[in-house]
Design a protein around this motif. Sequence first.
Motif, PDB file in Angstrom:
ATOM      1  N   PRO A 261      12.132   9.142 -26.648  1.00 34.24           N
ATOM      2  CA  PRO A 261      10.774   9.017 -27.185  1.00 34.24           C
ATOM      3  C   PRO A 261      10.070  10.374 -27.210  1.00 34.24           C
ATOM      4  O   PRO A 261      10.447  11.306 -26.495  1.00 34.24           O
ATOM      5  N   SER A 262       9.033  10.464 -28.010  1.00 31.74           N
ATOM      6  CA  SER A 262       8.249  11.694 -28.080  1.00 31.74           C
ATOM      7  C   SER A 262       7.418  11.858 -26.810  1.00 31.74           C
ATOM      8  O   SER A 262       7.292  10.931 -25.998  1.00 31.74           O
ATOM      9  N   PHE A 263       6.832  13.027 -26.645  1.00 29.75           N
ATOM     10  CA  PHE A 263       5.951  13.267 -25.500  1.00 29.75           C
ATOM     11  C   PHE A 263       4.820  12.246 -25.472  1.00 29.75           C
ATOM     12  O   PHE A 263       4.550  11.623 -24.436  1.00 29.75           O
ATOM     13  N   ASP A 264       4.145  12.050 -26.598  1.00 26.13           N
ATOM     14  CA  ASP A 264       3.023  11.107 -26.643  1.00 26.13           C
ATOM     15  C   ASP A 264       3.473   9.679 -26.351  1.00 26.13           C
ATOM     16  O   ASP A 264       2.747   8.911 -25.695  1.00 26.13           O
ATOM     17  N   GLU A 265       4.651   9.320 -26.821  1.00 24.90           N
ATOM     18  CA  GLU A 265       5.167   7.973 -26.549  1.00 24.90           C
ATOM     19  C   GLU A 265       5.452   7.780 -25.067  1.00 24.90           C
ATOM     20  O   GLU A 265       5.226   6.690 -24.516  1.00 24.90           O
ATOM     21  N   MET A 266       5.929   8.828 -24.406  1.00 25.62           N
ATOM     22  CA  MET A 266       6.179   8.727 -22.969  1.00 25.62           C
ATOM     23  C   MET A 266       4.868   8.562 -22.195  1.00 25.62           C
ATOM     24  O   MET A 266       4.781   7.760 -21.257  1.00 25.62           O
ATOM     25  N   ILE A 267       3.846   9.312 -22.579  1.00 29.54           N
ATOM     26  CA  ILE A 267       2.552   9.181 -21.910  1.00 29.54           C
ATOM     27  C   ILE A 267       1.989   7.779 -22.124  1.00 29.54           C
ATOM     28  O   ILE A 267       1.388   7.180 -21.219  1.00 29.54           O
ATOM     29  N   GLU A 268       2.197   7.231 -23.302  1.00 31.62           N
ATOM     30  CA  GLU A 268       1.720   5.875 -23.580  1.00 31.62           C
ATOM     31  C   GLU A 268       2.452   4.851 -22.711  1.00 31.62           C
ATOM     32  O   GLU A 268       1.851   3.865 -22.255  1.00 31.62           O
ATOM     33  N   LYS A 269       3.735   5.059 -22.458  1.00 37.70           N
ATOM     34  CA  LYS A 269       4.474   4.165 -21.562  1.00 37.70           C
ATOM     35  C   LYS A 269       3.854   4.195 -20.162  1.00 37.70           C
ATOM     36  O   LYS A 269       3.699   3.154 -19.509  1.00 37.70           O
ATOM     37  N   ARG A 270       3.528   5.385 -19.693  1.00 36.46           N
ATOM     38  CA  ARG A 270       2.866   5.498 -18.388  1.00 36.46           C
ATOM     39  C   ARG A 270       1.543   4.744 -18.380  1.00 36.46           C
ATOM     40  O   ARG A 270       1.225   4.014 -17.427  1.00 36.46           O
ATOM     41  N   ASN A 271       0.772   4.914 -19.432  1.00 35.46           N
ATOM     42  CA  ASN A 271      -0.539   4.274 -19.483  1.00 35.46           C
ATOM     43  C   ASN A 271      -0.438   2.748 -19.502  1.00 35.46           C
ATOM     44  O   ASN A 271      -1.296   2.052 -18.948  1.00 35.46           O
ATOM     45  N   LYS A 272       0.594   2.220 -20.128  1.00 38.66           N
ATOM     46  CA  LYS A 272       0.794   0.766 -20.135  1.00 38.66           C
ATOM     47  C   LYS A 272       0.994   0.245 -18.719  1.00 38.66           C
ATOM     48  O   LYS A 272       0.475  -0.818 -18.352  1.00 38.66           O
ATOM     49  N   VAL A 273       1.749   0.981 -17.923  1.00 38.71           N
ATOM     50  CA  VAL A 273       1.987   0.564 -16.534  1.00 38.71           C
ATOM     51  C   VAL A 273       0.700   0.654 -15.722  1.00 38.71           C
ATOM     52  O   VAL A 273       0.396  -0.228 -14.910  1.00 38.71           O
TER      53      VAL A 273
ATOM     54  N   LYS B 139       0.828  -1.214   0.000  1.00 35.81           N
ATOM     55  CA  LYS B 139       0.000   0.000   0.000  1.00 35.81           C
ATOM     56  C   LYS B 139       0.864   1.267   0.000  1.00 35.81           C
ATOM     57  O   LYS B 139       0.626   2.214   0.747  1.00 35.81           O
ATOM     58  N   MET B 140       1.863   1.247  -0.880  1.00 37.53           N
ATOM     59  CA  MET B 140       2.769   2.379  -1.030  1.00 37.53           C
ATOM     60  C   MET B 140       2.530   3.038  -2.388  1.00 37.53           C
ATOM     61  O   MET B 140       2.861   2.461  -3.429  1.00 37.53           O
ATOM     62  N   PRO B 141       1.934   4.224  -2.421  1.00 43.64           N
ATOM     63  CA  PRO B 141       1.755   4.917  -3.698  1.00 43.64           C
ATOM     64  C   PRO B 141       3.099   5.307  -4.303  1.00 43.64           C
ATOM     65  O   PRO B 141       4.092   5.478  -3.591  1.00 43.64           O
ATOM     66  N   VAL B 142       3.109   5.449  -5.617  1.00 47.74           N
ATOM     67  CA  VAL B 142       4.322   5.797  -6.353  1.00 47.74           C
ATOM     68  C   VAL B 142       4.133   7.165  -6.991  1.00 47.74           C
ATOM     69  O   VAL B 142       3.218   7.358  -7.795  1.00 47.74           O
ATOM     70  N   SER B 143       4.978   8.121  -6.625  1.00 49.58           N
ATOM     71  CA  SER B 143       4.949   9.439  -7.274  1.00 49.58           C
ATOM     72  C   SER B 143       5.865   9.387  -8.486  1.00 49.58           C
ATOM     73  O   SER B 143       7.082   9.252  -8.365  1.00 49.58           O
ATOM     74  N   LEU B 144       5.236   9.492  -9.640  1.00 51.74           N
ATOM     75  CA  LEU B 144       5.894   9.205 -10.905  1.00 51.74           C
ATOM     76  C   LEU B 144       5.905  10.445 -11.787  1.00 51.74           C
ATOM     77  O   LEU B 144       4.863  11.047 -12.039  1.00 51.74           O
ATOM     78  N   HIS B 145       7.087  10.813 -12.225  1.00 52.72           N
ATOM     79  CA  HIS B 145       7.244  11.946 -13.149  1.00 52.72           C
ATOM     80  C   HIS B 145       7.618  11.372 -14.511  1.00 52.72           C
ATOM     81  O   HIS B 145       8.770  11.021 -14.751  1.00 52.72           O
ATOM     82  N   VAL B 146       6.631  11.270 -15.378  1.00 45.44           N
ATOM     83  CA  VAL B 146       6.848  10.737 -16.722  1.00 45.44           C
ATOM     84  C   VAL B 146       6.693  11.864 -17.734  1.00 45.44           C
ATOM     85  O   VAL B 146       5.778  12.679 -17.636  1.00 45.44           O
ATOM     86  N   ALA B 147       7.601  11.895 -18.701  1.00 45.28           N
ATOM     87  CA  ALA B 147       7.663  12.972 -19.696  1.00 45.28           C
ATOM     88  C   ALA B 147       7.997  14.280 -18.983  1.00 45.28           C
ATOM     89  O   ALA B 147       8.656  14.290 -17.943  1.00 45.28           O
ATOM     90  N   ASP B 148       7.561  15.384 -19.524  1.00 45.98           N
ATOM     91  CA  ASP B 148       7.774  16.702 -18.940  1.00 45.98           C
ATOM     92  C   ASP B 148       6.778  17.625 -19.618  1.00 45.98           C
ATOM     93  O   ASP B 148       5.951  17.172 -20.418  1.00 45.98           O
ATOM     94  N   HIS B 149       6.852  18.904 -19.303  1.00 43.39           N
ATOM     95  CA  HIS B 149       5.955  19.822 -19.995  1.00 43.39           C
ATOM     96  C   HIS B 149       6.163  19.656 -21.501  1.00 43.39           C
ATOM     97  O   HIS B 149       7.302  19.570 -21.975  1.00 43.39           O
ATOM     98  N   PRO B 150       5.086  19.565 -22.294  1.00 42.48           N
ATOM     99  CA  PRO B 150       5.245  19.264 -23.727  1.00 42.48           C
ATOM    100  C   PRO B 150       6.090  20.274 -24.487  1.00 42.48           C
ATOM    101  O   PRO B 150       6.626  19.955 -25.558  1.00 42.48           O
ATOM    102  N   SER B 151       6.241  21.480 -23.957  1.00 41.70           N
ATOM    103  CA  SER B 151       7.089  22.469 -24.629  1.00 41.70           C
ATOM    104  C   SER B 151       8.536  22.009 -24.701  1.00 41.70           C
ATOM    105  O   SER B 151       9.311  22.512 -25.515  1.00 41.70           O
TER     106      SER B 151
END
Length: 403
Positions: free
Chosen positions: A269-281, A231-243
């Motif tokens: 990877p691109s911004f969208d590819e990084m977000i997709e990696k997060r979504n897979k997890v 029951k340990m949440p994970v604070s995850l910083h994936v990608a960055d500001h799209p700019s």
Amino acid sequence: MTKRRDFIVKSVLGLTAGITTGSINLSAEPSTPVTGSSIPAQPNWQNDPHWRKIKYGDWGGPGVSSQPGPMDKILLKDWAPNSLVITQETFVPKAKYPAIDSHVHVVAKTPADIADWVKTMDEVGIETSVVLTHPAIGDDFAKLVKIFKKAYPGRFELYCGVDFTNFEKNDYPKRVVEQLERCHEMGACGVGEIHDKGPGFTKDTSIPPNKRLHVDDERLDAFWEKCAELKMPVSLHVADHPSAWTPLDVFQERTPDYQHFSQYNRNVPSFDEMIEKRNKVLERHPNTIFIACHLGNQGHDLGTLEQAMQKYPNLYLDTSARDYELGRTPRSSAKFLNVYKDRIVFGTDMGRLKSMYQIHWRLLETDDEYIPGRVGWRYYGLDLPEATLKALYRDTAKKIFNI
């Protein structure tokens, strides 16, 4: 309300006299003079239709005939327009409800500095600070437990870090889980903040792209599952500001202060590819709570972020360091926070200055307009209702951190 008229008169007089306090000295030379041979000739952007459309929108232009003058020498990084707008300024010294800051780092290390931090927390209404200590594990984490949790029970909760060294070894999945268990026994309530901004968790761009450790790497599956079990949440910083993925040119949205975060033309990877990696997890580990830091780096596109929130019930967010996203779209941001208040936690990620906390209260609790911001644009207060403030400040955090 403050007496801004007096301040404005002083600022205007200072500008006329060439005084730089609170304004730009238009009679001064740029801080770094340039010569004609040191930089390439720039195009006349005023004649570029695309540039005019982005800068002026459907207005078509500034409405006056542009003429050369002293301001032509001012660099963007030096420009600090002193607004003459007179509007309500509400000072909010303390949060409306005792707040939990769910995203802060080790910004004090000595007993004296930590005591000063606690004093500030008392003054501004921070009940508990959740300190994200990554990469601290083992003895380093134990030392932080001693100076924070044991010295100030209830005032600090600690996340532990993750060891990404030798991740290519066969024993890595087992080893990283065992490290997590030891940190949990020492008092860790979560994991992070861990970053995969593009080059992978190790940030080592010398590693071939197909061998980097990204958030969706199967070697981390056992680790994510153990986080759920403990029951340990994970604070995850994936990608960055799209700019960060756009060129550092005249169309770059953010000011030069942020150019060192650029991923443009890097082998990532691109911004969208990084977000997709997060979504897979998120999909592979539905029982693990992932707190996507900084509004998931999608505060600029709340519609797409809402789709992710609807699809992945284990996706949570923190508001840290995205004051500029909330403040520039106050109506849509307020609606979003109202709807998802049970899955969003308040965070700062900007040190421990008293004024830093208090400007957050002004942004979230008032309807003030044209609030000075830190990214080059102004903010507008969200004026959140009490139920949203209470959830954002404390109730959601207490639920997911078990405090």
